[in-house]
Structure formats: structure tokens, C-alpha cells
Design a protein around this motif. Structure first.
Motif, mmCIF file in Angstrom:
data_model
loop_
_atom_site.group_PDB
_atom_site.id
_atom_site.type_symbol
_atom_site.label_atom_id
_atom_site.label_comp_id
_atom_site.label_asym_id
_atom_site.label_seq_id
_atom_site.Cartn_x
_atom_site.Cartn_y
_atom_site.Cartn_z
ATOM 1 N N SER A 278 149.116 26.304 101.315
ATOM 2 C CA SER A 278 148.631 26.914 100.074
ATOM 3 C C SER A 278 149.361 28.234 99.870
ATOM 4 O O SER A 278 149.391 29.089 100.780
ATOM 5 N N LEU A 279 149.955 28.405 98.666
ATOM 6 C CA LEU A 279 150.696 29.625 98.333
ATOM 7 C C LEU A 279 150.083 30.292 97.112
ATOM 8 O O LEU A 279 149.655 29.610 96.169
ATOM 9 N N ARG A 287 151.927 40.957 96.479
ATOM 10 C CA ARG A 287 151.449 40.364 97.726
ATOM 11 C C ARG A 287 151.581 38.846 97.670
ATOM 12 O O ARG A 287 151.187 38.217 96.684
ATOM 13 N N LEU A 288 152.122 38.286 98.730
ATOM 14 C CA LEU A 288 152.264 36.842 98.894
ATOM 15 C C LEU A 288 151.257 36.375 99.936
ATOM 16 O O LEU A 288 151.307 36.809 101.095
ATOM 17 N N SER A 289 150.339 35.505 99.495
ATOM 18 C CA SER A 289 149.292 34.994 100.384
ATOM 19 C C SER A 289 149.615 33.555 100.772
ATOM 20 O O SER A 289 149.904 32.725 99.898
ATOM 21 N N VAL A 290 149.573 33.275 102.074
ATOM 22 C CA VAL A 290 149.911 31.962 102.619
ATOM 23 C C VAL A 290 148.748 31.481 103.487
ATOM 24 O O VAL A 290 148.215 32.261 104.295
ATOM 25 N N VAL A 291 148.371 30.221 103.279
ATOM 26 C CA VAL A 291 147.335 29.609 104.112
ATOM 27 C C VAL A 291 147.868 28.274 104.618
ATOM 28 O O VAL A 291 148.208 27.390 103.809
ATOM 29 N N GLY A 384 163.970 19.842 96.159
ATOM 30 C CA GLY A 384 162.894 18.864 96.036
ATOM 31 C C GLY A 384 161.520 19.500 95.934
ATOM 32 O O GLY A 384 161.304 20.504 95.247
ATOM 33 N N GLN A 385 160.573 18.889 96.622
ATOM 34 C CA GLN A 385 159.188 19.329 96.521
ATOM 35 C C GLN A 385 158.993 20.723 97.119
ATOM 36 O O GLN A 385 158.134 21.485 96.655
ATOM 37 N N GLN A 386 159.768 21.077 98.127
ATOM 38 C CA GLN A 386 159.661 22.423 98.692
ATOM 39 C C GLN A 386 160.078 23.492 97.675
ATOM 40 O O GLN A 386 159.455 24.550 97.576
ATOM 41 N N LEU A 387 161.128 23.187 96.906
ATOM 42 C CA LEU A 387 161.557 24.106 95.857
ATOM 43 C C LEU A 387 160.522 24.178 94.738
ATOM 44 O O LEU A 387 160.180 25.262 94.242
ATOM 45 N N GLN A 388 159.979 23.017 94.347
ATOM 46 C CA GLN A 388 159.019 22.991 93.253
ATOM 47 C C GLN A 388 157.734 23.740 93.618
ATOM 48 O O GLN A 388 157.118 24.383 92.763
ATOM 49 N N HIS A 389 157.319 23.659 94.877
ATOM 50 C CA HIS A 389 156.126 24.381 95.318
ATOM 51 C C HIS A 389 156.326 25.891 95.132
ATOM 52 O O HIS A 389 155.421 26.603 94.658
ATOM 53 N N TRP A 390 157.475 26.390 95.487
ATOM 54 C CA TRP A 390 157.768 27.814 95.326
ATOM 55 C C TRP A 390 157.803 28.206 93.846
ATOM 56 O O TRP A 390 157.264 29.253 93.442
ATOM 57 N N VAL A 391 158.430 27.385 93.013
ATOM 58 C CA VAL A 391 158.522 27.672 91.575
ATOM 59 C C VAL A 391 157.140 27.665 90.942
ATOM 60 O O VAL A 391 156.810 28.519 90.100
ATOM 61 N N ASP A 392 156.295 26.710 91.311
ATOM 62 C CA ASP A 392 154.931 26.667 90.774
ATOM 63 C C ASP A 392 154.147 27.911 91.170
ATOM 64 O O ASP A 392 153.332 28.416 90.379
ATOM 65 N N MET A 393 154.347 28.394 92.373
ATOM 66 C CA MET A 393 153.659 29.606 92.804
ATOM 67 C C MET A 393 154.093 30.803 91.964
ATOM 68 O O MET A 393 153.250 31.622 91.541
ATOM 69 N N VAL A 394 155.387 30.930 91.689
ATOM 70 C CA VAL A 394 155.887 32.064 90.920
ATOM 71 C C VAL A 394 155.392 32.015 89.483
ATOM 72 O O VAL A 394 155.060 33.049 88.887
ATOM 73 N N ASN A 395 155.285 30.825 88.898
ATOM 74 C CA ASN A 395 154.925 30.683 87.486
ATOM 75 C C ASN A 395 153.424 30.641 87.245
ATOM 76 O O ASN A 395 153.008 30.643 86.082
ATOM 77 N N THR A 396 152.624 30.578 88.292
ATOM 78 C CA THR A 396 151.165 30.616 88.133
ATOM 79 C C THR A 396 150.614 31.726 89.027
ATOM 80 O O THR A 396 150.036 31.442 90.084
ATOM 81 N N GLU A 402 148.441 24.233 96.285
ATOM 82 C CA GLU A 402 148.384 23.502 97.556
ATOM 83 C C GLU A 402 149.220 22.227 97.460
ATOM 84 O O GLU A 402 149.138 21.504 96.465
ATOM 85 N N LEU A 403 149.981 21.956 98.506
ATOM 86 C CA LEU A 403 150.791 20.733 98.558
ATOM 87 C C LEU A 403 150.989 20.327 100.015
ATOM 88 O O LEU A 403 150.998 21.173 100.924
#
Length: 411
Positions: A278-279, A287-291, A384-396, A402-403
Motif C-alpha cells: 500500500s502506497l 511524506r511517503l507512507s508505505v505499508v 508494467g504494474q510496478q510503474l503503474q502503481h507508482w503513477v497512481d500513487m502520485v496522481n491520487t 493497494e496492489l
């Protein structure tokens, strides 16, 4: 005594001169008046009033040639529906007005001249297009597919993307509104959005987008297309995504392309297991929060347990690293390991997260054994999905994303 000195004689001479002058003025006035009447009559003969035209004859247009005004007819016809009617046949003015209104309504939507004479109407049937599903029918198969085209215009350095339709949308999304978000990675942070023009299994878009991008940057660019489904409650559900490397697709410029969506149900299986992350990023406090929530399918080497190590890296420098406690369980451990990193907004395109699942060694002096590695970050580090997870975090911002991700071999 001289006659010229006589006052009576002088008076008579003066009166005679005055009468003679008055007579000359009267004659001159009469001569001017007569001449004026003669000139005006000649001018009226040269410019007569417009000739009368028969009620049934074609209207004429006056044309002057040289110095003389002559009449010349240019023939033209009036549409039969608006032919001049005999007013004597109409009973009253009200009937004539109603007839005119009916004629105007009959020619509504047609081209006209001087507001009255219709030239013709546009036949809409000549310009009707066949349905989009007949032009770009999906290939056989039950996979959810996206139909689009990509073209790069060298003269203007523009990347044109045409989003056409989706095919074989899962049944649970048939009644929802379908949205598509487009980004050009790695530069675009804010997506371009398109909304489907209908619902059902094959929603259509027919939207066009233009990205301004230099030709030098095209080979390093990737087009990201994320398909979302908006339910009745307003919540967005991810349907799938497509990543299109532009270097290979530009060779098929102008052609209609079909690509299968990568859905969450078809996460690429990894022989090393999977981990759920979860990002969340907060721009206000930087602040970047990681779970690290849980893992599954791990290939444990011993019964010593397992732990996860999360680290933030900017370029080649490790900024911060934190390791969780050892969890003694089976192959599907739950960590709920929370880590926060201080990260400025300008470093979001330069930083990445590295996760290592480790198993402590029996000998304490030896380093732990690596079970798998995961890297999340921008285009510089991930695909791929690792890149998209990071982009989704930045844009929201302020929202947790979570992925599940497959682990790769430790290098």
C-alpha cells in the motif's frame, strides 16, 4: 435755358431706365424658366420609370450599357412551389398568409436565396457512417481488449492517439460508466480522460488526444492506458491497463490496434511468490507512507520465519532503510509493516522503493537469505504494474493505493 437742367426731364429719363431694366429682368427670368422645363423633360425621357412586367413573366434585371440606360433581361426561373399566384383566386389575405407559412415549413432546413427561394436540402443519408463495431470488430476471444491507434506527426512533433472502443468488458461492469485515463510515461503526471458514450459489453469512445513530444523522446516513451469503471455509488474500480511502448508501435502508424488489458485477476504469476503493498503520498507534508500488508506463495528455505526490508533510494543513494520483525508462519505471512519516508515532490521522478523478503540465517553472523525482490518507482526504475502503481500513487495524493506484485529473483 438748357433742357437737361429741367428736373421734370431728368425724372422722366430715370423712370424710363428703371422700367427698361425691369423689363429686361422679366424677360431673362421667363427665358430661364422655359429653358429649365425643357431640360427636365429631356432628362425624364432618358430615365423613364421601370417598365411594367407581366404577372406571369419572368422577373428582369436592369443593366446599363455605355452612357445610355437600356433594359436587358437575364432569364431565371423560380421554383414551382413559389410561383406567382393569381391573387384573385385567393379569398382573403388570411388564406394567402397560411399558404405562405405552409410553403416555408415545407422547405425548412433547406438552403435559400434572399430568404424565400429554396435551392435544395442536404441528404443526411449520404453522410451516415456505419456502426463502429462493424468497422473495428474485435478479434475472436473472450479477453477484454482495447481498440486504438497511434500516429506520430514529424512535422509538428505531435503524438496523436485515437481511442475507439473496448471489447468484452466483464459482465459486472456492463451497467457502469466506463472511463479511460491516458498518460505518456515518464513525463505525464496528470492523465487525459475519456468517457464512454454508452454502457454494455462493448462501450465506444471515438476520442482523439494529442501529446506534444519531441522526436528524440519518442523511443523512451510509453503510452499508459488505464480503464476504470464507475459504479452507482461513484466509486472507481480498476478494470485493467495497457502499456504501449511507442518505439515499436509507431511502425504501424494509422492502423487500428487491439491490445489485451492486464487485469488484476491475471497478475503475472511468480515462482518466488507475491506481496501486497500500500502506497500513499502527501504533498503538503512531503511524506511517503508505505505499508507492507502480506505475502503469499513464498518459497521458504527454513522454519526460521520471514521478514521484509523496505528502503527508499534516490538514483544510486539509499536514503533510508527499515526492516520488519521476523514473522514465524507458513508460506502466507501477514506483516502490516508501516514505514514513512521524507520525500520532496521534485524527487518523485528520481526515487524508487525496494522491497526485499528475507529469511534469517541459522548462523547469526551470516547475512539473511533473499526470497524475492520488488522495485516500485517511476519509468527510470520500473515497468508494467510496478510503474503503474507508482503513477497512481502520485496522481491520487492522500489516498492509499493497494496492489499485489510478483516477486523477482534477487540480483
Amino acid at each position: 435755358m438748357c433742357i437737361f437742367s429741367d428736373p421734370v426731364f431728368l425724372l422722366a429719363v430715370g423712370a424710363s431706365v428703371v422700367l427698361l431694366l425691369l423689363l429686361c429682368l422679366i424677360v431673362y427670368y421667363l427665358w430661364r424658366r422655359k429653358r429649365g422645363k425643357k431640360g427636365r423633360s429631356q432628362y425624364e425621357e432618358l430615365l423613364p420609370s421601370a417598365p411594367s412586367v407581366a404577372a406571369r413573366s419572368a422577373p428582369g434585371i436592369l443593366v446599363s450599357q455605355d452612357s445610355l440606360a437600356t433594359l436587358r433581361e437575364i432569364p431565371f426561373t423560380v421554383p414551382p412551389r413559389f410561383a406567382t399566384q393569381n391573387r384573385g383566386d385567393l379569398k382573403n389575405k388570411e388564406e394567402m398568409k397560411m399558404e405562405t407559412q405552409r410553403d416555408i415549413l415545407a422547405h425548412r432546413g433547406s438552403l435559400s436565396v434572399s430568404r424565400w427561394y429554396p435551392v435544395g436540402t442536404v441528404l443526411a443519408g449520404l453522410y451516415s457512417l456505419p456502426p463502429l463495431n462493424e468497422v473495428v470488430a474485435p478479434p475472436p476471444g473472450m479477453a477484454t481488449r482495447l481498440c486504438f491507434s497511434v500516429e506520430y506527426r514529424h512535422s509538428s512533433e505531435q503524438l496523436a492517439v485515437s481511442l475507439l472502443r473496448l471489447g468484452n468488458l466483464p459482465p459486472r461492469f456492463h451497467g457502469n460508466v466506463t472511463l479511460v485515463e491516458l498518460r505518456r510515461l515518464p513525463d505525464d503526471r496528470r492523465p487525459r480522460q475519456a468517457k464512454a458514450r454508452g454502457t454494455g459489453p462493448d462501450p465506444e469512445f471515438n476520442d482523439h488526444f494529442v501529446f506534444q513530444v519531441s522526436y528524440v523522446c519518442v523511443p523512451q516513451s510509453t503510452l499508459s492506458v488505464c480503464v476504470l469503471s464507475v459504479g452507482q455509488d461513484g466509486k472507481r474500480h480498476a478494470v485493467g491497463r495497457v502499456l504501449v511502448p511507442l518505439e515499436g508501435e509507431l511502425g504501424q502508424a494509422g492502423r487500428v490496434l487491439w491490445r489485451d488489458l492486464e487485469t488484476e485477476d491475471h497478475v503475472q504469476c511468480s515462482e518466488f511468490g507475491h506481496v501486497q503493498i500500500s502506497l500513499s503520498y502527501s504533498p503538503s507534508v512531503q511524506r511517503l507512507s508505505v505499508v507492507v500488508l502480506r505475502a503469499r506463495g513464498l518459497q521458504l528455505l527454513t522454519d526460521a520465519g520471514v521478514c521484509v526490508q523496505a528502503s527508499l533510494q534516490i538514483h544510486t543513494q539509499v536514503v533510508k532503510m527499515k526492516r520488519s520483525s521476523v514473522v514465524k508462519s507458513q508460506n502466507d505471512p501477514s506483516f502490516h509493516h508501516r514505514v514513512t519516508f521524507k520525500l520532496r515532490s521534485q524527487h518523485l521522478d528520481e526515487a524508487c522503493l525496494r522491497f526485499e523478503l528475507q529469511q534469517p540465517n541459522v548462523v547469526g553472523s551470516e547475512s539473511p537469505a533473499l526470497l524475492g525482490v520488488l522495485v516500485l518507482g517511476p519509468f527510470m526504475y520500473a515497468r508494467g504494474q510496478q510503474l503503474q502503481h507508482w503513477v497512481d500513487m502520485v496522481n491520487t495524493p492522500q489516498e492509499a493505493v493497494e496492489l499485489w506484485h510478483g516477486l523477482s529473483r534477487a540480483t
